[in-house]
Design a protein around this motif. Structure first.
Motif, PDB file in Angstrom:
ATOM      1  N   ILE A  32       0.616  -1.215  -0.039  1.00 20.44           N
ATOM      2  CA  ILE A  32       0.036  -0.114   0.170  1.00 20.44           C
ATOM      3  C   ILE A  32       0.783   1.253   0.005  1.00 20.44           C
ATOM      4  CG2 ILE A  32      -1.630   1.280   1.220  1.00 20.44           C
ATOM      5  CD1 ILE A  32      -2.873  -1.227  -0.136  1.00 20.44           C
ATOM      6  N   LEU A  33       0.650   1.990  -1.027  1.00 24.58           N
ATOM      7  CA  LEU A  33       1.403   3.130  -1.104  1.00 24.58           C
ATOM      8  C   LEU A  33       0.755   4.503  -0.696  1.00 24.58           C
ATOM      9  CD1 LEU A  33       2.883   3.064  -4.685  1.00 24.58           C
ATOM     10  CD2 LEU A  33       4.035   2.214  -2.630  1.00 24.58           C
ATOM     11  N   SER A  34      -0.515   4.720  -0.893  1.00 19.41           N
ATOM     12  CA  SER A  34      -1.455   5.778  -0.427  1.00 19.41           C
ATOM     13  C   SER A  34      -2.896   5.321  -0.679  1.00 19.41           C
ATOM     14  CB  SER A  34      -1.139   6.892  -1.216  1.00 19.41           C
ATOM     15  OG  SER A  34      -1.248   6.943  -2.427  1.00 19.41           O
ATOM     16  N   HIS A  35      -3.559   6.411   0.032  1.00 21.56           N
ATOM     17  CA  HIS A  35      -5.030   6.226   0.172  1.00 21.56           C
ATOM     18  C   HIS A  35      -5.717   7.535  -0.459  1.00 21.56           C
ATOM     19  CE1 HIS A  35      -9.134   6.005   1.948  1.00 21.56           C
ATOM     20  NE2 HIS A  35      -9.247   4.889   1.460  1.00 21.56           N
ATOM     21  N   ASP A  36      -6.735   7.475  -1.174  1.00 21.49           N
ATOM     22  CA  ASP A  36      -7.357   8.674  -1.662  1.00 21.49           C
ATOM     23  C   ASP A  36      -8.760   8.808  -0.612  1.00 21.49           C
ATOM     24  OD1 ASP A  36      -8.699  10.724  -2.847  1.00 21.49           O
ATOM     25  OD2 ASP A  36      -7.982  10.541  -4.735  1.00 21.49           O
ATOM     26  N   SER A  37      -8.622   9.782   0.231  1.00 27.54           N
ATOM     27  CA  SER A  37     -10.020   9.623   0.722  1.00 27.54           C
ATOM     28  C   SER A  37     -11.279  10.053   0.114  1.00 27.54           C
ATOM     29  CB  SER A  37      -9.844  10.661   2.214  1.00 27.54           C
ATOM     30  OG  SER A  37      -9.687  11.764   1.770  1.00 27.54           O
ATOM     31  N   GLY A  38     -11.181  10.823  -0.988  1.00 30.69           N
ATOM     32  CA  GLY A  38     -12.242  11.205  -1.877  1.00 30.69           C
ATOM     33  C   GLY A  38     -12.734  10.110  -2.594  1.00 30.69           C
ATOM     34  N   SER A  39     -11.815   9.457  -3.513  1.00 33.97           N
ATOM     35  CA  SER A  39     -12.219   8.127  -4.309  1.00 33.97           C
ATOM     36  C   SER A  39     -12.379   7.137  -3.845  1.00 33.97           C
ATOM     37  CB  SER A  39     -11.434   8.245  -5.523  1.00 33.97           C
ATOM     38  OG  SER A  39     -10.164   8.042  -5.221  1.00 33.97           O
ATOM     39  N   GLN A  40     -11.649   7.146  -2.408  1.00 32.44           N
ATOM     40  CA  GLN A  40     -11.663   5.805  -1.579  1.00 32.44           C
ATOM     41  C   GLN A  40     -10.674   4.555  -2.269  1.00 32.44           C
ATOM     42  OE1 GLN A  40     -12.660   5.014   1.797  1.00 32.44           O
ATOM     43  NE2 GLN A  40     -12.703   7.337   1.584  1.00 32.44           N
ATOM     44  N   LEU A  41      -9.967   5.049  -3.108  1.00 36.94           N
ATOM     45  CA  LEU A  41      -9.146   4.144  -3.871  1.00 36.94           C
ATOM     46  C   LEU A  41      -7.599   4.013  -3.144  1.00 36.94           C
ATOM     47  CD1 LEU A  41      -9.921   5.296  -7.548  1.00 36.94           C
ATOM     48  CD2 LEU A  41     -10.782   2.908  -6.341  1.00 36.94           C
ATOM     49  N   TYR A  42      -6.998   3.017  -3.276  1.00 40.54           N
ATOM     50  CA  TYR A  42      -5.513   2.705  -2.707  1.00 40.54           C
ATOM     51  C   TYR A  42      -4.684   2.683  -3.894  1.00 40.54           C
ATOM     52  CZ  TYR A  42      -7.481   1.403   2.013  1.00 40.54           C
ATOM     53  OH  TYR A  42      -8.410   1.307   3.017  1.00 40.54           O
ATOM     54  N   THR A  43      -3.579   3.239  -3.807  1.00 42.91           N
ATOM     55  CA  THR A  43      -2.598   3.122  -4.679  1.00 42.91           C
ATOM     56  C   THR A  43      -1.587   1.964  -4.145  1.00 42.91           C
ATOM     57  OG1 THR A  43      -2.789   5.520  -5.429  1.00 42.91           O
ATOM     58  CG2 THR A  43      -0.512   4.257  -5.824  1.00 42.91           C
ATOM     59  N   VAL A  44      -1.475   1.124  -4.876  1.00 43.55           N
ATOM     60  CA  VAL A  44      -0.756  -0.051  -4.653  1.00 43.55           C
ATOM     61  C   VAL A  44       0.515  -0.211  -5.582  1.00 43.55           C
ATOM     62  CG1 VAL A  44      -2.519  -1.184  -3.509  1.00 43.55           C
ATOM     63  CG2 VAL A  44      -2.122  -1.693  -5.687  1.00 43.55           C
ATOM     64  N   LYS A  45       1.608  -1.263  -5.217  1.00 42.04           N
ATOM     65  CA  LYS A  45       2.630  -1.222  -5.995  1.00 42.04           C
ATOM     66  C   LYS A  45       2.881  -2.866  -6.036  1.00 42.04           C
ATOM     67  CE  LYS A  45       7.524  -0.023  -6.801  1.00 42.04           C
ATOM     68  NZ  LYS A  45       8.706   0.592  -6.343  1.00 42.04           N
ATOM     69  N   TYR A  46       3.044  -3.492  -7.180  1.00 46.17           N
ATOM     70  CA  TYR A  46       3.089  -4.665  -7.397  1.00 46.17           C
ATOM     71  C   TYR A  46       4.866  -5.079  -7.414  1.00 46.17           C
ATOM     72  CZ  TYR A  46      -1.705  -5.195  -8.522  1.00 46.17           C
ATOM     73  OH  TYR A  46      -3.017  -5.341  -8.690  1.00 46.17           O
ATOM     74  N   LYS A  47       5.092  -6.173  -7.279  1.00 48.80           N
ATOM     75  CA  LYS A  47       6.591  -6.493  -7.205  1.00 48.80           C
ATOM     76  C   LYS A  47       7.399  -6.266  -8.251  1.00 48.80           C
ATOM     77  CE  LYS A  47       7.395  -9.814  -3.301  1.00 48.80           C
ATOM     78  NZ  LYS A  47       8.057 -11.060  -2.989  1.00 48.80           N
ATOM     79  N   ASP A  48       6.573  -6.299  -9.560  1.00 46.89           N
ATOM     80  CA  ASP A  48       7.220  -5.770 -10.903  1.00 46.89           C
ATOM     81  C   ASP A  48       7.447  -4.358 -11.150  1.00 46.89           C
ATOM     82  OD1 ASP A  48       4.647  -5.292 -11.415  1.00 46.89           O
ATOM     83  OD2 ASP A  48       4.593  -6.126 -13.121  1.00 46.89           O
ATOM     84  N   GLY A  49       7.093  -3.497 -10.039  1.00 47.98           N
ATOM     85  CA  GLY A  49       7.107  -2.098 -10.021  1.00 47.98           C
ATOM     86  C   GLY A  49       5.730  -1.475 -10.592  1.00 47.98           C
ATOM     87  N   THR A  50       4.799  -2.187 -11.154  1.00 48.24           N
ATOM     88  CA  THR A  50       3.489  -1.504 -11.482  1.00 48.24           C
ATOM     89  C   THR A  50       2.643  -0.948 -10.544  1.00 48.24           C
ATOM     90  OG1 THR A  50       3.410  -3.119 -13.260  1.00 48.24           O
ATOM     91  CG2 THR A  50       1.533  -2.064 -12.734  1.00 48.24           C
ATOM     92  N   GLU A  51       2.204   0.146 -10.521  1.00 46.68           N
ATOM     93  CA  GLU A  51       1.682   0.882  -9.661  1.00 46.68           C
ATOM     94  C   GLU A  51       0.031   1.062 -10.137  1.00 46.68           C
ATOM     95  OE1 GLU A  51       3.272   4.425  -8.209  1.00 46.68           O
ATOM     96  OE2 GLU A  51       5.238   3.538  -7.772  1.00 46.68           O
ATOM     97  N   LEU A  52      -0.901   0.888  -9.339  1.00 48.08           N
ATOM     98  CA  LEU A  52      -2.372   0.866  -9.753  1.00 48.08           C
ATOM     99  C   LEU A  52      -3.204   1.364  -8.938  1.00 48.08           C
ATOM    100  CD1 LEU A  52      -2.852  -2.505 -11.859  1.00 48.08           C
ATOM    101  CD2 LEU A  52      -2.408  -0.251 -12.732  1.00 48.08           C
ATOM    102  N   GLU A  53      -4.382   1.876  -9.065  1.00 52.51           N
ATOM    103  CA  GLU A  53      -5.296   2.269  -7.998  1.00 52.51           C
ATOM    104  C   GLU A  53      -6.606   1.169  -7.929  1.00 52.51           C
ATOM    105  OE1 GLU A  53      -6.820   5.878  -9.276  1.00 52.51           O
ATOM    106  OE2 GLU A  53      -5.395   6.943  -8.122  1.00 52.51           O
ATOM    107  N   LEU A  54      -6.574   0.674  -6.548  1.00 56.01           N
ATOM    108  CA  LEU A  54      -7.484  -0.471  -6.339  1.00 56.01           C
ATOM    109  C   LEU A  54      -8.562  -0.028  -5.569  1.00 56.01           C
ATOM    110  CD1 LEU A  54      -5.174  -3.632  -6.171  1.00 56.01           C
ATOM    111  CD2 LEU A  54      -6.341  -2.765  -8.189  1.00 56.01           C
ATOM    112  N   LYS A  55      -9.973  -0.815  -5.650  1.00 55.91           N
ATOM    113  CA  LYS A  55     -10.781  -0.491  -4.478  1.00 55.91           C
ATOM    114  C   LYS A  55     -10.774  -1.340  -3.244  1.00 55.91           C
ATOM    115  CE  LYS A  55     -14.140  -1.751  -7.109  1.00 55.91           C
ATOM    116  NZ  LYS A  55     -15.430  -2.130  -7.815  1.00 55.91           N
ATOM    117  N   GLU A  56     -11.021  -0.880  -2.359  1.00 59.50           N
ATOM    118  CA  GLU A  56     -10.813  -1.805  -0.850  1.00 59.50           C
ATOM    119  C   GLU A  56     -11.405  -3.127  -1.074  1.00 59.50           C
ATOM    120  OE1 GLU A  56     -10.647   0.198   2.920  1.00 59.50           O
ATOM    121  OE2 GLU A  56     -12.593  -0.876   3.344  1.00 59.50           O
TER     122      GLU A  56
END
Length: 549
Positions: A27-51
């Protein structure tokens, strides 16, 4: 405001977008507005996921990466072997190319899939276990399914030749339809086929030149981004220099006009041969490289394309054909028609109508090649496979049908007054401004939605983490670029006058094509964005033409 469940820096399991696979993420960060988490996979890919797409790790779990599914290691369950399979639903491949999660309307279905995903199922010996996802559902086939694409593959080539033969008649009329058909021996000439092959492979050579920027396309099903070299405009300049040198040295370009039908047949034969090669090689392609639109039916997949990005080394066959042989060939064909008009009508200079048609279409092609990178986000590249549909369209339909206005003017001259010419030019420029500005706004927003220059634009947030534009050009209609395209198409036809409907075939065909493509876009976006797309349609009710459609 709801509290967050996962803390920054926490290592959890995140679902890969569009699939039922879970991987270890941070878990890298959390957007309280959209309620989305920014996560980082082991290959370096960063995406936004729902809880709901994030889970706590198993107490004693081991995850695998690079496309292999996770598995749970318990005291009585050994590691999975590479031979064990993980089955994905067919429709996941399209969504995953967009790095997006499914619409909220599918939440109940996803919960069932997640439950079955974690259920341990015995296969053979009790010690060997694996996860299983429900089998893929039957796809909805487009273009009328198998019967529809079969008729299209037979009908379009036949219609093409009837169109060209009618256009060559001195008095084209429905009373004279069908036009006299030449002998089959008069339609085929080996020398013409050799000339067409030379043209194709010269363009392939230009494509391979190490000039131009290298950019990455949109993510494919396995998360990779393919690299593309943007040198289409340089290929156009080299082609222009070669054609200019040919004219200087006295090469008879009128040969192309005299053998126009033979060149059309040569292009058709080559496109069919290319389609056969593409289908055969796609039989060996891994599932991750197949097109989301492929079905498993031989006839349908031959038409729509089975493999998404067929490549020979770094040579991308679909991307090359999309802009090079056909689009640049269109300009060359128009030039040939201009020279043929001067010869047949004993003119010292081309007619104003021919100059307008050539200039308008020249600008269109140059714009496409100058903005070559924009094609990487189109449906042709990201969704449709490479089969007969695109091969025939790119190599045959574009150069031999889009040049119909210039072909018509060779034997059916029409004098255009300067006031009328000024009106047509203004119409063309109006269409071009709509087309280019709408595309520029879309591409800028896709590249960097947080660009301060786009801060005035209003958006609708979606469950995928992406936003939909609802102001600017994209608040006027849902497809302003299609509107600009249609206005330009009308401007291409007006210089030919109103003596016959033939020059307006392109406008009619293009309107049908864009309405059909808009319907395809609508289905894909509704599937992808769910409720957010319904809200978008309420905000932007008109599809292509304001207050009409």
């Amino acid at each position: 405001m709801p509290s967050r469940k996962f803390a920054d820096g926490e290592v959890v399991r995140g679902r890969w977008p569009g699939s039922s696979l879970y991987y270890e993420v941070e878990i890298l960060s959390h957007d309280s507005g959209s309620q989305l988490y920014t996560v980082k996979y082991k290959d370096g890919t960063e995406l936004e996921l729902k809880e709901s797409d994030i889970k706590k790790p198993f107490g004693n779990s081991i995850s695998r990466y690079n496309g292999e599914p996770e598995h749970t290691e318990r005291n009585d369950i050994p590691h999975k072997t590479p031979q064990e399979k993980f089955h994905l639903s067919q429709d996941s491949s399209y969504v995953s190319t967009q790095y997006s999660l499914r619409p909220r309307g599918e939440e109940n279905k996803l919960k069932e899939i997640e439950f079955q995903e974690e259920e341990v199922i015995t296969k053979g010996p009790a010690s060997l276990r694996t996860f299983e996802v429900p089998a893929a559902q039957t796809k909805d086939l487009e273009f009328g399914g198998v019967p529809g694409v079969f008729l299209i593959m037979l009908g379009l080539p036949t219609f093409l030749f009837l169109l060209l033969l009618t256009c060559k008649q001195k008095e084209p009329s429905l009373l004279n339809f069908p036009p006299p058909l030449p002998a089959l021996s008069g339609l085929w000439e080996t020398r013409v086929f050799g000339a067409y092959l030379l043209w194709f492979f010269v363009q392939a050579l230009f494509y391979l030149l190490p000039i131009g920027r290298v950019v990455e396309g949109t993510p494919v099903a396995d998360g990779r981004r393919l690299k593309y070299r943007l040198n289409g405009f340089y290929a156009f300049l080299l082609t222009s220099a070669a054609v200019g040198a040919a004219l200087w040295w006295g090469v008879d370009l009128h040969y192309v006009y005299r053998h126009f039908l033979q060149f059309a047949l040569a292009a058709l034969v080559f496109s069919v041969a290319l389609s056969l090669y593409l289908y055969v090689r796609a039989r060996r392609a891994p599932p991750s490289q197949l097109s989301p639109s492929s079905s498993g039916n031989v006839i349908y997949d031959f038409f729509i394309g089975r493999e998404l990005n067929p490549r020979i080394g770094t040579f991308d066959l679909k991307y090359f054909c999309e802009l090079r042989p056909g689009l640049i060939g269109w300009v060359v064909v128009n030039l040939v028609m201009l020279l043929a008009e001067m010869k047949f009508q004993n003119r010292a200079t081309p007619s104003l109508a021919m100059i307008l048609v050539n200039s308008f279409q020249f600008l269109y092609v140059v714009d496409a090649l100058w903005n070559e990178e924009a094609v990487l986000t189109t449906m042709d590249i990201t969704h449709d496979g490479f089969g007969f549909m695109l091969a025939f369209g790119d190599l045959v339909w574009v150069p031999f049908v889009y040049s119909l206005q210039a072909f018509y003017l060779v034997h059916h001259p029409h004098e255009v007054s300067w006031p009328v010419a000024c009106f047509i030019i203004a119409l063309k420029l109006c269409g071009y401004v709509v087309f280019r500005c709408a595309n520029a706004q879309k591409n800028a927003f896709r590249k960097n939605p947080t660009d301060p220059r786009l801060a005035h634009l209003k958006t609708i947030h979606t469950s995928t983490g992406k936003n939909l534009l609802v102001s600017g050009w994209w608040g006027l209609v849902r497809h302003p670029n299609y509107l600009g395209d249609l206005i330009m198409a009308l401007a291409w036809s007006l210089p030919c006058g109103f003596n016959h409907i033939l020059p307006y075939f392109y406008v009619i065909y293009f309107a049908v094509l864009l309405v059909h493509r808009e319907a395809r876009d609508e289905r894909q976006c509704r599937k992808k964005y769910g409720v957010a797309w319904d809200r978008y349609c309420q905000r932007v009710p008109y599809r292509i033409l304001p207050y009409v459609y």
